[in-house]
Scaffold this motif. Structure first.
Motif, PDB file in Angstrom:
ATOM      1  N   GLN A 224       0.831  -1.211   0.000  1.00  0.00           N
ATOM      2  CA  GLN A 224       0.000   0.000   0.000  1.00  0.00           C
ATOM      3  C   GLN A 224       0.862   1.256   0.000  1.00  0.00           C
ATOM      4  O   GLN A 224       0.586   2.214  -0.731  1.00  0.00           O
ATOM      5  CB  GLN A 224      -0.907   0.004   1.232  1.00  0.00           C
ATOM      6  N   SER A 225       1.907   1.261   0.810  1.00  0.00           N
ATOM      7  CA  SER A 225       2.791   2.427   0.857  1.00  0.00           C
ATOM      8  C   SER A 225       3.513   2.622  -0.472  1.00  0.00           C
ATOM      9  O   SER A 225       3.690   3.757  -0.932  1.00  0.00           O
ATOM     10  CB  SER A 225       3.816   2.260   1.987  1.00  0.00           C
ATOM     11  N   ALA A 226       3.921   1.527  -1.090  1.00  0.00           N
ATOM     12  CA  ALA A 226       4.576   1.634  -2.394  1.00  0.00           C
ATOM     13  C   ALA A 226       3.622   2.216  -3.432  1.00  0.00           C
ATOM     14  O   ALA A 226       4.009   3.048  -4.261  1.00  0.00           O
ATOM     15  CB  ALA A 226       5.079   0.264  -2.834  1.00  0.00           C
ATOM     16  N   LEU A 227       2.356   1.800  -3.382  1.00  0.00           N
ATOM     17  CA  LEU A 227       1.351   2.358  -4.295  1.00  0.00           C
ATOM     18  C   LEU A 227       1.117   3.841  -4.025  1.00  0.00           C
ATOM     19  O   LEU A 227       0.919   4.632  -4.945  1.00  0.00           O
ATOM     20  CB  LEU A 227       0.029   1.604  -4.130  1.00  0.00           C
ATOM     21  N   LYS A 228       1.141   4.192  -2.776  1.00  0.00           N
ATOM     22  CA  LYS A 228       0.847   5.572  -2.400  1.00  0.00           C
ATOM     23  C   LYS A 228       1.912   6.535  -2.903  1.00  0.00           C
ATOM     24  O   LYS A 228       1.597   7.628  -3.389  1.00  0.00           O
ATOM     25  CB  LYS A 228       0.729   5.661  -0.874  1.00  0.00           C
ATOM     26  N   TYR A 229       3.174   6.144  -2.795  1.00  0.00           N
ATOM     27  CA  TYR A 229       4.259   7.077  -3.079  1.00  0.00           C
ATOM     28  C   TYR A 229       4.856   6.937  -4.477  1.00  0.00           C
ATOM     29  O   TYR A 229       5.613   7.801  -4.901  1.00  0.00           O
ATOM     30  CB  TYR A 229       5.365   6.911  -2.033  1.00  0.00           C
ATOM     31  N   LEU A 259      -5.928  -2.036   0.055  1.00  0.00           N
ATOM     32  CA  LEU A 259      -5.097  -2.081  -1.146  1.00  0.00           C
ATOM     33  C   LEU A 259      -5.941  -1.770  -2.379  1.00  0.00           C
ATOM     34  O   LEU A 259      -5.506  -1.038  -3.277  1.00  0.00           O
ATOM     35  CB  LEU A 259      -4.446  -3.460  -1.272  1.00  0.00           C
ATOM     36  N   ILE A 260      -7.167  -2.300  -2.425  1.00  0.00           N
ATOM     37  CA  ILE A 260      -8.066  -1.998  -3.544  1.00  0.00           C
ATOM     38  C   ILE A 260      -8.413  -0.514  -3.546  1.00  0.00           C
ATOM     39  O   ILE A 260      -8.447   0.132  -4.601  1.00  0.00           O
ATOM     40  CB  ILE A 260      -9.344  -2.855  -3.449  1.00  0.00           C
ATOM     41  N   ALA A 261      -8.675   0.026  -2.373  1.00  0.00           N
ATOM     42  CA  ALA A 261      -9.002   1.453  -2.286  1.00  0.00           C
ATOM     43  C   ALA A 261      -7.858   2.309  -2.816  1.00  0.00           C
ATOM     44  O   ALA A 261      -8.077   3.303  -3.522  1.00  0.00           O
ATOM     45  CB  ALA A 261      -9.325   1.823  -0.838  1.00  0.00           C
ATOM     46  N   LYS A 262      -6.630   1.916  -2.501  1.00  0.00           N
ATOM     47  CA  LYS A 262      -5.476   2.679  -2.973  1.00  0.00           C
ATOM     48  C   LYS A 262      -5.296   2.534  -4.485  1.00  0.00           C
ATOM     49  O   LYS A 262      -4.936   3.499  -5.176  1.00  0.00           O
ATOM     50  CB  LYS A 262      -4.226   2.205  -2.236  1.00  0.00           C
ATOM     51  N   LEU A 263      -5.567   1.347  -5.019  1.00  0.00           N
ATOM     52  CA  LEU A 263      -5.480   1.148  -6.470  1.00  0.00           C
ATOM     53  C   LEU A 263      -6.540   1.972  -7.200  1.00  0.00           C
ATOM     54  O   LEU A 263      -6.276   2.556  -8.255  1.00  0.00           O
ATOM     55  CB  LEU A 263      -5.654  -0.334  -6.805  1.00  0.00           C
ATOM     56  N   LEU A 264      -7.741   2.020  -6.646  1.00  0.00           N
ATOM     57  CA  LEU A 264      -8.804   2.811  -7.268  1.00  0.00           C
ATOM     58  C   LEU A 264      -8.485   4.301  -7.211  1.00  0.00           C
ATOM     59  O   LEU A 264      -8.803   5.054  -8.135  1.00  0.00           O
ATOM     60  CB  LEU A 264     -10.134   2.540  -6.558  1.00  0.00           C
ATOM     61  N   GLU A 265      -7.848   4.717  -6.134  1.00  0.00           N
ATOM     62  CA  GLU A 265      -7.526   6.133  -5.972  1.00  0.00           C
ATOM     63  C   GLU A 265      -6.378   6.560  -6.881  1.00  0.00           C
ATOM     64  O   GLU A 265      -6.441   7.609  -7.532  1.00  0.00           O
ATOM     65  CB  GLU A 265      -7.159   6.407  -4.511  1.00  0.00           C
ATOM     66  N   LYS A 266      -5.336   5.742  -6.938  1.00  0.00           N
ATOM     67  CA  LYS A 266      -4.129   6.119  -7.672  1.00  0.00           C
ATOM     68  C   LYS A 266      -4.096   5.577  -9.101  1.00  0.00           C
ATOM     69  O   LYS A 266      -3.286   6.042  -9.907  1.00  0.00           O
ATOM     70  CB  LYS A 266      -2.894   5.598  -6.924  1.00  0.00           C
ATOM     71  N   GLY A 267      -4.948   4.619  -9.414  1.00  0.00           N
ATOM     72  CA  GLY A 267      -4.885   3.988 -10.725  1.00  0.00           C
ATOM     73  C   GLY A 267      -5.591   4.777 -11.805  1.00  0.00           C
ATOM     74  O   GLY A 267      -6.312   5.743 -11.550  1.00  0.00           O
ATOM     75  N   ASP A 297     -19.290   0.213  -2.517  1.00  0.00           N
ATOM     76  CA  ASP A 297     -20.038   1.468  -2.562  1.00  0.00           C
ATOM     77  C   ASP A 297     -19.131   2.650  -2.902  1.00  0.00           C
ATOM     78  O   ASP A 297     -19.538   3.551  -3.637  1.00  0.00           O
ATOM     79  CB  ASP A 297     -20.722   1.711  -1.215  1.00  0.00           C
ATOM     80  N   ASP A 298     -17.910   2.656  -2.371  1.00  0.00           N
ATOM     81  CA  ASP A 298     -16.971   3.726  -2.733  1.00  0.00           C
ATOM     82  C   ASP A 298     -16.644   3.679  -4.223  1.00  0.00           C
ATOM     83  O   ASP A 298     -16.509   4.721  -4.872  1.00  0.00           O
ATOM     84  CB  ASP A 298     -15.682   3.594  -1.918  1.00  0.00           C
ATOM     85  N   THR A 299     -16.502   2.480  -4.749  1.00  0.00           N
ATOM     86  CA  THR A 299     -16.259   2.332  -6.186  1.00  0.00           C
ATOM     87  C   THR A 299     -17.437   2.866  -6.985  1.00  0.00           C
ATOM     88  O   THR A 299     -17.264   3.592  -7.970  1.00  0.00           O
ATOM     89  CB  THR A 299     -16.027   0.849  -6.530  1.00  0.00           C
ATOM     90  N   TYR A 300     -18.634   2.524  -6.558  1.00  0.00           N
ATOM     91  CA  TYR A 300     -19.852   2.969  -7.251  1.00  0.00           C
ATOM     92  C   TYR A 300     -20.002   4.483  -7.187  1.00  0.00           C
ATOM     93  O   TYR A 300     -20.379   5.124  -8.175  1.00  0.00           O
ATOM     94  CB  TYR A 300     -21.058   2.285  -6.606  1.00  0.00           C
ATOM     95  N   ARG A 301     -19.680   5.064  -6.052  1.00  0.00           N
ATOM     96  CA  ARG A 301     -19.929   6.492  -5.855  1.00  0.00           C
ATOM     97  C   ARG A 301     -18.844   7.381  -6.461  1.00  0.00           C
ATOM     98  O   ARG A 301     -19.139   8.452  -6.994  1.00  0.00           O
ATOM     99  CB  ARG A 301     -20.038   6.782  -4.350  1.00  0.00           C
ATOM    100  N   GLN A 302     -17.581   6.936  -6.429  1.00  0.00           N
ATOM    101  CA  GLN A 302     -16.486   7.847  -6.732  1.00  0.00           C
ATOM    102  C   GLN A 302     -15.794   7.596  -8.067  1.00  0.00           C
ATOM    103  O   GLN A 302     -15.428   8.558  -8.743  1.00  0.00           O
ATOM    104  CB  GLN A 302     -15.438   7.778  -5.607  1.00  0.00           C
ATOM    105  N   VAL A 303     -15.580   6.353  -8.450  1.00  0.00           N
ATOM    106  CA  VAL A 303     -14.704   6.104  -9.600  1.00  0.00           C
ATOM    107  C   VAL A 303     -15.389   5.423 -10.775  1.00  0.00           C
ATOM    108  O   VAL A 303     -14.861   5.456 -11.890  1.00  0.00           O
ATOM    109  CB  VAL A 303     -13.478   5.258  -9.168  1.00  0.00           C
TER     110      VAL A 303
END
Length: 739
Positions: A224-229, A259-267, A297-303
């Motif tokens: 997760q940290s590697a994905l973040k930075y 980890l999925i949340a971070k992929l959806l955010e950064k991907g 639900d976060d996937t449905y609402r945001q991305v």
């Protein structure tokens, strides 16, 4: 030799019984309670020893195979060890802990039995026997660990824990990842080059075997940290590609879901598509899962894209919609339930029953914060025909129980509050207000009492308040329930500050000024006007009071607070264009309320007129419009193309004239020219002839400011330095025509 499974080493020791006789000591009667307590303690200890002896279970293996602690140690070796060293320090044998606990308990009893004079009571042989048992238990526990002290026992336990960690799969790589993570997770004191090097080293270790690390609570944090930075989209794609086929399981993990949340955010769109693709066909399972529901639900609402959202929502309509190719063949990307049922009316009952079951299942579990749930509820309600049993039953589920006493909370309070803060949910609640009866609206408004201010500032929830103001005929109720929570009472120190904060916010000002400018384009955006138009259409059937009368009554109820704030702090409101708009609406609205206070506010505005026109930018443009409205004595009606004066008259024109008499020509040839036009056109202005006479004397300045009616020189577009001809001051030209 078959081993014995033990709970602790102390349980295996033979019970030592003291054969010494008790010494009979005469005691006062008041100590009888202590004596009984001692007997009770003895009985409980005896019972505990008997239970421990019964819990011994035979094992098919020896102690040499499973270690000193038998199967307990063998099983714990397979468990995950936390990244923190604190867990290693706490890994102590049960026997040692039990012995130390007994020792502490005995010391405590010694202290409690001291007399007030500091003299201790005579000791019993029974107590000495217990002490000897404790010492023997403690000694046997240490002997079992081959240790002479508790410190040494702790050290040996830590060594055993490290050996077990080293025996785990990928133990060496996991240790390296944790060392990298300790540096990578730092937000400061890490340079960009060093962080990039840490990320590259992390990807070198995990590439090709990411699945082995993402399901463990400690190593998944490293990824997760590697994905973040990381700034490399290629590295993110590597992770997403390797995890393809595992995202449904990751979403259900307590730690892996992040980890999925971070992929959806950064991907990018490709990565999101890989993840969302695996949610298809599993919506019902995921939305009912305690961990995966929030990721879905976060996937449905945001991305999710509109097409992806439609397909996810369609799975709420039945099992056939979970399989691509079934259901509505020609319109796979549509989630409009009304359109689906129009094409296949024979499916109405099974679809509605399935959807209702899904909705009720989440509501009963009190999982009411999902946007997907709110969208499904909206689709259900829009499909119901108005004034039918189906629609009435659905609205009854939304309404709180009216029989509850004060202080009691209904089960669906959280549902109503959560609905207000999402786009589909706020639309559903707005329609519930529109279709409800007078009593229903009162019940629906009650749960929002403690969240009115938060709702006023929210992008979605403020629409619920606007709908309540637009359809509720009981204006005293809405004034008390909504404006009573937004505006402090007259005389409060917070009144002016509260009103300024409300007027400066794009959403809250809609609620505050709705009674004064219900359909103004400068107040309500296009989306809000569309939502209100839907409510207005229903209001024609369900509400009895005229809309203009309703708004006038609302304005009268809040006029005292607004006038007080303007009269006391007009200079503060004049520093922003939002405040100037509020001043104009408040001073023109409900002129019969607080006439004395209104005159004080008008006088303050007249004193600030020059400051307002010199403010520049939005302040000048909105300020001159506000001043023109005040000098004309009413608002301009676009339908009749005339100014509608208020009754009783404001009298602002005379106040304004007394302040700008000396600078009339400056106003007429500058930014305030249209204010002077309004002054000349005002019907209740008593010095009109005096103004016209002064303008005639300055005709030459007016002509210079007016300029030509049209540009004589055509500008050449696209060329630098092209000649441009100004059209001059339009207000000055109008004044010349009136002369």
């Amino acid at each position: 030799m078959a081993g014995i499974k033990r709970k602790s080493a102390a349980a295996a020791q033979p019970e030592v019984k003291s054969k010494s006789k008790k010494v009979k000591v005469d005691k006062p009667a008041k100590r009888s309670s202590d004596k009984d307590a001692v007997k009770l303690s003895k009985s409980s200890k005896k019972t505990k020893r008997e239970v421990d002896s019964e819990d011994l279970v035979e094992s098919d293996t020896s102690e040499a195979e499973n270690g000193f602690y038998g199967f307990s140690a063998s099983k714990s070796a397979d468990e995950d060890v936390s990244m923190d060293d604190e867990e290693e320090d706490g890994f102590v044998g049960d026997a040692l802990e039990a012995a130390l606990e007994k020792d502490t308990t005995i010391d405590k009893k010694k202290k409690e039995k001291k007399d007030k004079d500091g003299k201790s009571q005579p000791k019993k042989e029974k107590k000495a026997s217990n002490d000897s048992e404790t010492v023997e238990d403690k000694s046997s526990a240490l002997a079992g660990l081959n240790a002479t002290s508790s410190r040494e026992a702790h050290a040996k336990q830590k060594a055993v824990a490290k050996e077990r960690k080293a025996a785990r799969p990928n133990a060496e790589i996991m240790e390296q990842l944790k060392e990298l993570w300790e540096k990578l997770r730092l937000k400061t004191n890490v340079s960009a080059e060093e962080r990039k090097d840490l990320i590259d080293r992390t990807f070198e270790l995990v590439t090709g075997r990411i699945k082995e690390f993402v399901f463990k609570h400690d190593t998944v944090r490293v990824i997760q940290s590697a994905l973040k930075y990381t700034h490399s989209m290629e590295q993110r794609r590597i992770i997403a590609t390797e995890l393809k086929g595992e995202f449904k399981g990751l979403a259900e993990g307590k730690y892996a879901k992040f980890l999925i949340a971070k992929l959806l955010e950064k991907g990018d769109a490709e990565i999101r598509g890989i993840i969302i693709q695996e949610f298809y066909g599993n919506v019902r399972r995921l939305i009912n899962h305690p961990e995966a529901a929030w990721i879905l639900d976060d996937t449905y609402r945001q991305v999710a894209t509109p097409a992806q959202k439609a397909r996810l929502l369609r799975e709420w309509y039945g099992p056939e919609f979970s399989i691509k190719g079934l259901g509505d063949d020609k319109n796979l990307d549509s989630s409009d339930l009304t359109a689906i049922l129009e094409k296949s009316p024979e499916k109405r009952k099974p679809i509605m029953d399935y959807l209702e079951q899904q909705i009720n299942q989440l509501i009963q579990k009190k999982q009411t914060g999902f946007t997907m749930l709110h969208d499904a509820m909206l689709q259900y309600f829009l499909t119901c025909k108005p004034n039918t049993t189906e629609a009435s039953d659905f609205l009854d589920h939304l309404k709180p129980d009216p029989t509850l006493k004060e202080g009691e909370e209904a089960d669906n309070i959280d549902l109503l509050k959560n609905l207000a803060f999402t786009k589909p949910g706020s639309r559903l609640v707005s329609l519930a207000f529109a279709y409800g009866a007078a009593k229903d609206r009162k019940i629906l408004l009650r749960p929002y009492k403690d969240t009115i201010e938060t709702m006023a500032y929210d992008a979605n929830a403020h629409n619920v308040l606007l709908a309540a103001l637009a359809v509720t005929d009981d204006t005293k109720l809405t004034s008390k329930s909504i404006f009573g929570e937004l505006l402090p009472a007259v005389g409060s120190d917070e009144l002016s500050e509260k009103i300024q904060n409300l007027s400066n916010d794009a959403r809250a000002r809609c609620v505050l000024l709705y009674p004064f400018a219900a359909d103004a384009k400068w107040l309500l955006d296009e989306e809000t006007r569309g939502r209100l138009a839907e409510v207005y259409k229903v209001r024609e059937i369900t509400s009895k009071k005229d809309a203009n009368i309703r708004n006038q009554e609302l304005a009268k109820n809040i006029e005292p607070q607004l006038l007080t704030a303007v009269s006391q702090h007009a200079e503060h409101f004049a520093q922003s264009y939002q405040g100037l708009q509020l001043i104009g609406e408040v001073l023109v609205g409900a002129p019969e309320v607080e006439p004395k206070l209104r005159q004080e506010a008008l006088q303050k505005v007249a004193d600030l007129s020059q400051q307002i026109i010199d403010g520049g930018g939005f302040i000048t443009s909105h300020g001159k419009n506000m001043l023109k409205t005040l000098v004309q004595g009413g608002k301009f009606d676009p339908k009749t193309k005339k100014v509608v004066p208020v009754d009783p008259p404001l009298g602002f024109a005379d106040l304004f004239w007394s302040h700008i008499k000396k600078d009339l020509i400056t106003w007429a040839t500058g930014e305030g020219s249209f204010v002077i036009v309004g002054l000349v056109e005002s019907e209740n202005f008593s010095h009109k002839d005096e103004v016209l006479q002064a303008l005639k004397k300055g005709r030459k300045q007016l002509q210079e400011a007016a300029g030509p009616a049209k540009a004589d020189v055509k500008t050449q577009k696209g060329k630098k330095g092209a000649a441009q001809q100004s059209r001059g001051n339009a207000g000055a030209r109008i004044l010349l025509e009136k002369l």
